[in-house]
Enzyme design. Structure first.
Site, PDB file in Angstrom:
ATOM      1  N   THR A 261     -48.815  -0.659 -18.501  1.00 26.06           N
ATOM      2  CA  THR A 261     -48.229   0.205 -19.639  1.00 26.06           C
ATOM      3  C   THR A 261     -47.527  -0.813 -20.641  1.00 26.06           C
ATOM      4  OG1 THR A 261     -48.467   1.891 -18.096  1.00 26.06           O
ATOM      5  CG2 THR A 261     -47.172   2.413 -20.323  1.00 26.06           C
TER       6      THR A 261
ATOM      7  N   GLY B 125     -51.509   9.076 -14.727  1.00 26.86           N
ATOM      8  CA  GLY B 125     -50.653   8.271 -14.035  1.00 26.86           C
ATOM      9  C   GLY B 125     -49.212   8.639 -14.512  1.00 26.86           C
ATOM     10  N   ASP B 126     -48.359   7.811 -14.166  1.00 27.57           N
ATOM     11  CA  ASP B 126     -46.699   8.227 -14.745  1.00 27.57           C
ATOM     12  C   ASP B 126     -46.611   8.241 -16.254  1.00 27.57           C
ATOM     13  OD1 ASP B 126     -47.428   5.369 -14.330  1.00 27.57           O
ATOM     14  OD2 ASP B 126     -45.145   5.268 -15.080  1.00 27.57           O
TER      15      ASP B 126
ATOM     16  N   ALA C 285     -47.494   0.961 -10.667  1.00 28.87           N
ATOM     17  CA  ALA C 285     -48.152   1.889  -9.889  1.00 28.87           C
ATOM     18  C   ALA C 285     -47.869   3.342 -10.174  1.00 28.87           C
ATOM     19  CB  ALA C 285     -48.509   1.535  -8.516  1.00 28.87           C
TER      20      ALA C 285
HETATM   21  N1  GLY Z   1     -48.477   3.194 -14.928  1.00 28.70           N
HETATM   22  C1  GLY Z   1     -49.602   3.558 -15.554  1.00 28.70           C
HETATM   23  C2  GLY Z   1     -50.499   4.463 -14.710  1.00 28.70           C
HETATM   24  O1  GLY Z   1     -50.266   4.162 -13.449  1.00 28.70           O
HETATM   25  O2  GLY Z   1     -51.394   4.846 -14.900  1.00 28.70           O
END
Ligand code: GLY
Length: 320
Positions: free
Chosen positions: A160, A189-190, A212
């Site tokens: 990201t 995701g986050d 992640a």
């Molecule tokens: N950090 C981006 C995702 O896990 O989608």
């Protein structure tokens, strides 16, 4: 402990990954000219979204397991706490712009899927197929290896783009990603989740995360870092402590760390970063400099080190 960027009333920025260098130079220039912080952040994120060579963000992003690029983006204003996000949007150029527009609203400010796409279009976003030939070819080559294998490599060297900016006393942040390669369609995701992928409060600090997403969100990592700064902890220490505590929390439950990195800025413009990777490049910009720095976690001791890479290192690094 390392300390980067001493306090200054002038504009400051910090961002994730080497791929944000050019964007941060442009964004930082805007801050030095006195432009508002959102202009600088949007400029920096757009630069990465538009570059098809960066396969984890915007145009050229790697697709989900059905071969479609689904994008997540978010923006948060640290003065108003206004926050906007789009999740799993297809064919939207520069999703960060729609996220910013949504952050100006107080209701219906986080939109997913088709509703988000229609809102984006109604509010001036260009519709564009975000899958480039290169990304499509890689997908076609690798899809038979199975999603598990491809997702395991998703965070090798890029993820990201997160940009934190400060103008005067005003903090804000923006994030944008195509998420996990070969993800399930609809997976989020986050990055567009407030408190996990990003958080900004001008009175306490701002933080953002990359890596992640499923690991990061289990600890609301960005909010945790900002809260430590609110309690008075120094920005670098807050990054290191929150990440370290979170890794332990995950390990106790039997999770394997899939790779997580964080950046943060305190209300005085001091920046910090921490990672679970051997190499996490990030970029810091101030009045007269914009440079790539590396955060690195020593595998044996767990200690974080920050260093300034030389030309040779940058040339040989696989990390974007
Ligand atoms: N950090 C981006 C995702 O896990 O989608």
């Amino acid at each position: 402990m390392n300390r980067i960027l001493s306090s200054s009333p002038k504009g400051r920025m910090v961002s994730t990954w080497k791929m944000s260098l050019e964007g941060l130079k442009k964004g930082s220039r805007l801050l030095q000219e006195g432009k508002p912080v959102h202009e600088a952040i949007l400029c920096a994120v757009r630069e990465v979204e538009d570059n098809e060579n960066y396969v984890s963000v915007g145009y050229g992003g790697l697709p989900n397991r059905e071969g479609q690029v689904e994008l997540d983006a978010a923006y948060m204003d640290g003065d108003t706490l206004g926050c906007g996000a789009v999740m799993a949007v297809k064919d939207v150029k520069n999703p960060i712009e729609t996220a910013y527009k949504l952050s100006l609203k107080n209701r219906s400010c986080i939109l997913a899927g088709e509703g988000a796409e229609r809102y984006a279009e109604r509010n001036g976003a260009k519709r564009q197929n975000m899958l480039t030939e290169n990304s499509r070819n890689r997908y076609l080559r690798e899809k038979d290896q199975g999603a598990e294998k491809a997702t395991a490599r998703a965070y090798e060297g890029h993820d990201t783009v997160c940009v934190i900016g400060r103008q005067g006393t005003h903090l804000a942040c923006g994030v944008s990603t195509s998420g996990l390669y070969m993800k399930e369609p609809g997976r989020v995701g986050d990055s567009p989740l407030i408190g996990s992928g990003f958080y900004a409060d001008s009175q306490a600090g701002a933080a953002a995360a990359t890596g992640a997403g499923e690991d990061i969100m289990k600890g609301c990592l960005s909010f945790a870092i900002v809260e430590k700064m609110r309690e008075g902890m120094e920005v670098q220490k807050a990054c290191e402590l929150c990440l370290e505590q979170h890794v332990k929390r995950l390990e106790k439950r039997g999770y394997q760390d899939g790779g997580m990195s964080v950046i943060a800025m305190d209300p005085d413009g001091n920046a910090g970063a921490a990672t679970t990777l051997e190499e996490f490049p990030f970029v810091v910009a101030g009045e007269d400099s914009c440079q790539v720095l590396i955060a690195s976690r020593n595998r044996e001791t767990g200690k974080q080190v920050l260093f300034s890479p030389d030309e040779e290192w940058l040339k040989n690094s696989r990390a974007d």
